[in-house]
Design a protein around this motif. Sequence first.
Motif, PDB file in Angstrom:
ATOM      1  N   GLU A   1       0.852  -1.183   0.000  1.00  0.00           N
ATOM      2  CA  GLU A   1       0.000   0.000   0.000  1.00  0.00           C
ATOM      3  C   GLU A   1       0.888   1.232   0.000  1.00  0.00           C
ATOM      4  N   ALA A   2       0.523   2.216  -0.828  1.00  0.00           N
ATOM      5  CA  ALA A   2       1.324   3.436  -0.904  1.00  0.00           C
ATOM      6  C   ALA A   2       0.462   4.613  -1.339  1.00  0.00           C
ATOM      7  N   LEU A   3       0.921   5.810  -1.020  1.00  0.00           N
ATOM      8  CA  LEU A   3       0.323   7.040  -1.539  1.00  0.00           C
ATOM      9  C   LEU A   3       1.222   7.503  -2.680  1.00  0.00           C
ATOM     10  N   VAL A   4       0.643   7.654  -3.857  1.00  0.00           N
ATOM     11  CA  VAL A   4       1.431   8.076  -5.018  1.00  0.00           C
ATOM     12  C   VAL A   4       0.792   9.305  -5.654  1.00  0.00           C
ATOM     13  N   PRO A   5       1.592  10.141  -6.317  1.00  0.00           N
ATOM     14  CA  PRO A   5       1.009  11.279  -7.027  1.00  0.00           C
ATOM     15  C   PRO A   5       0.253  10.783  -8.258  1.00  0.00           C
ATOM     16  N   GLY A   6      -1.007  11.165  -8.372  1.00  0.00           N
ATOM     17  CA  GLY A   6      -1.850  10.694  -9.464  1.00  0.00           C
ATOM     18  C   GLY A   6      -1.245  10.942 -10.827  1.00  0.00           C
ATOM     19  N   GLY A   7      -1.144   9.889 -11.640  1.00  0.00           N
ATOM     20  CA  GLY A   7      -0.623   9.986 -12.988  1.00  0.00           C
ATOM     21  C   GLY A   7       0.872  10.227 -13.059  1.00  0.00           C
ATOM     22  N   GLN A   8       1.557  10.253 -11.910  1.00  0.00           N
ATOM     23  CA  GLN A   8       2.983  10.577 -11.908  1.00  0.00           C
ATOM     24  C   GLN A   8       3.821   9.623 -11.071  1.00  0.00           C
ATOM     25  N   ALA A   9       3.327   8.394 -10.874  1.00  0.00           N
ATOM     26  CA  ALA A   9       4.101   7.414 -10.111  1.00  0.00           C
ATOM     27  C   ALA A   9       5.369   7.086 -10.889  1.00  0.00           C
ATOM     28  N   ASN A  10       6.417   6.690 -10.167  1.00  0.00           N
ATOM     29  CA  ASN A  10       7.664   6.296 -10.820  1.00  0.00           C
ATOM     30  C   ASN A  10       8.292   5.146 -10.048  1.00  0.00           C
ATOM     31  N   PRO A  11       9.334   4.517 -10.624  1.00  0.00           N
ATOM     32  CA  PRO A  11       9.942   3.358  -9.961  1.00  0.00           C
ATOM     33  C   PRO A  11      10.746   3.703  -8.705  1.00  0.00           C
ATOM     34  N   GLY A  12      10.835   4.973  -8.370  1.00  0.00           N
ATOM     35  CA  GLY A  12      11.538   5.365  -7.142  1.00  0.00           C
ATOM     36  C   GLY A  12      10.628   5.174  -5.938  1.00  0.00           C
ATOM     37  N   PRO A  13      11.051   5.687  -4.789  1.00  0.00           N
ATOM     38  CA  PRO A  13      10.208   5.579  -3.588  1.00  0.00           C
ATOM     39  C   PRO A  13       8.875   6.280  -3.801  1.00  0.00           C
ATOM     40  N   PRO A  14       7.781   5.825  -3.250  1.00  0.00           N
ATOM     41  CA  PRO A  14       7.703   4.710  -2.306  1.00  0.00           C
ATOM     42  C   PRO A  14       7.526   3.346  -2.979  1.00  0.00           C
ATOM     43  N   LEU A  15       7.245   3.305  -4.282  1.00  0.00           N
ATOM     44  CA  LEU A  15       6.946   2.019  -4.926  1.00  0.00           C
ATOM     45  C   LEU A  15       8.168   1.142  -5.180  1.00  0.00           C
ATOM     46  N   GLY A  16       9.202   1.708  -5.761  1.00  0.00           N
ATOM     47  CA  GLY A  16      10.370   0.924  -6.165  1.00  0.00           C
ATOM     48  C   GLY A  16      10.955   0.049  -5.074  1.00  0.00           C
ATOM     49  N   PRO A  17      11.297   0.628  -3.923  1.00  0.00           N
ATOM     50  CA  PRO A  17      11.884  -0.197  -2.860  1.00  0.00           C
ATOM     51  C   PRO A  17      10.943  -1.311  -2.368  1.00  0.00           C
ATOM     52  N   GLU A  18       9.631  -1.050  -2.421  1.00  0.00           N
ATOM     53  CA  GLU A  18       8.664  -2.057  -1.984  1.00  0.00           C
ATOM     54  C   GLU A  18       8.496  -3.165  -3.027  1.00  0.00           C
ATOM     55  N   LEU A  19       8.477  -2.764  -4.306  1.00  0.00           N
ATOM     56  CA  LEU A  19       8.235  -3.731  -5.382  1.00  0.00           C
ATOM     57  C   LEU A  19       9.497  -4.466  -5.816  1.00  0.00           C
ATOM     58  N   GLY A  20      10.663  -3.874  -5.595  1.00  0.00           N
ATOM     59  CA  GLY A  20      11.936  -4.459  -6.048  1.00  0.00           C
ATOM     60  C   GLY A  20      12.107  -5.927  -5.710  1.00  0.00           C
ATOM     61  N   PRO A  21      11.906  -6.330  -4.456  1.00  0.00           N
ATOM     62  CA  PRO A  21      12.122  -7.737  -4.098  1.00  0.00           C
ATOM     63  C   PRO A  21      10.987  -8.683  -4.529  1.00  0.00           C
ATOM     64  N   THR A  22       9.943  -8.158  -5.124  1.00  0.00           N
ATOM     65  CA  THR A  22       8.817  -9.001  -5.526  1.00  0.00           C
ATOM     66  C   THR A  22       9.024  -9.509  -6.954  1.00  0.00           C
ATOM     67  N   PRO A  23       8.249 -10.507  -7.388  1.00  0.00           N
ATOM     68  CA  PRO A  23       8.408 -11.048  -8.747  1.00  0.00           C
ATOM     69  C   PRO A  23       7.740 -10.215  -9.850  1.00  0.00           C
ATOM     70  N   VAL A  24       7.132  -9.099  -9.527  1.00  0.00           N
ATOM     71  CA  VAL A  24       6.428  -8.301 -10.541  1.00  0.00           C
ATOM     72  C   VAL A  24       7.400  -7.419 -11.318  1.00  0.00           C
ATOM     73  N   ASP A  25       6.990  -7.022 -12.515  1.00  0.00           N
ATOM     74  CA  ASP A  25       7.756  -6.072 -13.326  1.00  0.00           C
ATOM     75  C   ASP A  25       7.382  -4.674 -12.844  1.00  0.00           C
ATOM     76  N   VAL A  26       8.320  -4.001 -12.204  1.00  0.00           N
ATOM     77  CA  VAL A  26       8.062  -2.699 -11.585  1.00  0.00           C
ATOM     78  C   VAL A  26       7.542  -1.692 -12.610  1.00  0.00           C
ATOM     79  N   GLN A  27       8.126  -1.672 -13.793  1.00  0.00           N
ATOM     80  CA  GLN A  27       7.691  -0.718 -14.827  1.00  0.00           C
ATOM     81  C   GLN A  27       6.241  -0.959 -15.230  1.00  0.00           C
ATOM     82  N   ASP A  28       5.838  -2.235 -15.330  1.00  0.00           N
ATOM     83  CA  ASP A  28       4.445  -2.542 -15.676  1.00  0.00           C
ATOM     84  C   ASP A  28       3.487  -2.043 -14.602  1.00  0.00           C
ATOM     85  N   VAL A  29       3.869  -2.247 -13.342  1.00  0.00           N
ATOM     86  CA  VAL A  29       3.034  -1.796 -12.228  1.00  0.00           C
ATOM     87  C   VAL A  29       2.907  -0.279 -12.246  1.00  0.00           C
TER      88      VAL A  29
END
Length: 158
Positions: free
Chosen positions: A6-34
């Motif tokens: 769960e994260a708060l992201v700027p609408g339409g402007q999410a990027n692979p950096g924090p808060p998503l990148g560090p959370e998604l990095g160790p998971t099996p998903v493609d971060v760019q697709d997410v």
Amino acid sequence: MAGTIEALVPGGQANPGPPLGPELGPTPVDVQDVVAEINDETAAFDGMEVPVTVEYDDDGSFTIEVGVPPTAELIKDEAGFDTGSGEPQENFVADMSIEQVKKVAEQKSSDLLAYDTKAAAKEVGGTCASLGVTIEGEDARTFDERVDAGEYDDVLDE
């Protein structure tokens, strides 16, 4: 290893950096697709902080659930200001029409405890009061009384 992020992201402007990148990095998903899917689904909330939940499975599949931005963010966007008042009972930063209050109430209705548009508008009015926003040129702290007196029935009962 399936999980939820769960994260708060700027609408339409999410990027692979924090808060998503560090959370998604160790998971099996493609971060760019997410990130791309989040940006597609949150484009309507451009620039506002939007709550997002990403559920993923071990095979790399994922689903995204987009929440509604906080009421204060919707009010700021609708009334066109960046920061609430430091002294909301004395210094007002914006004024909203009853139509704008209704719009925010309808956008937020799925997250509010209200059972109808009038009650939802009263909840939005409470947030307006804490931000230093007037409604129809009047102090938002008296908005509930005006709604209960039927002053806005023509708009809120539609």
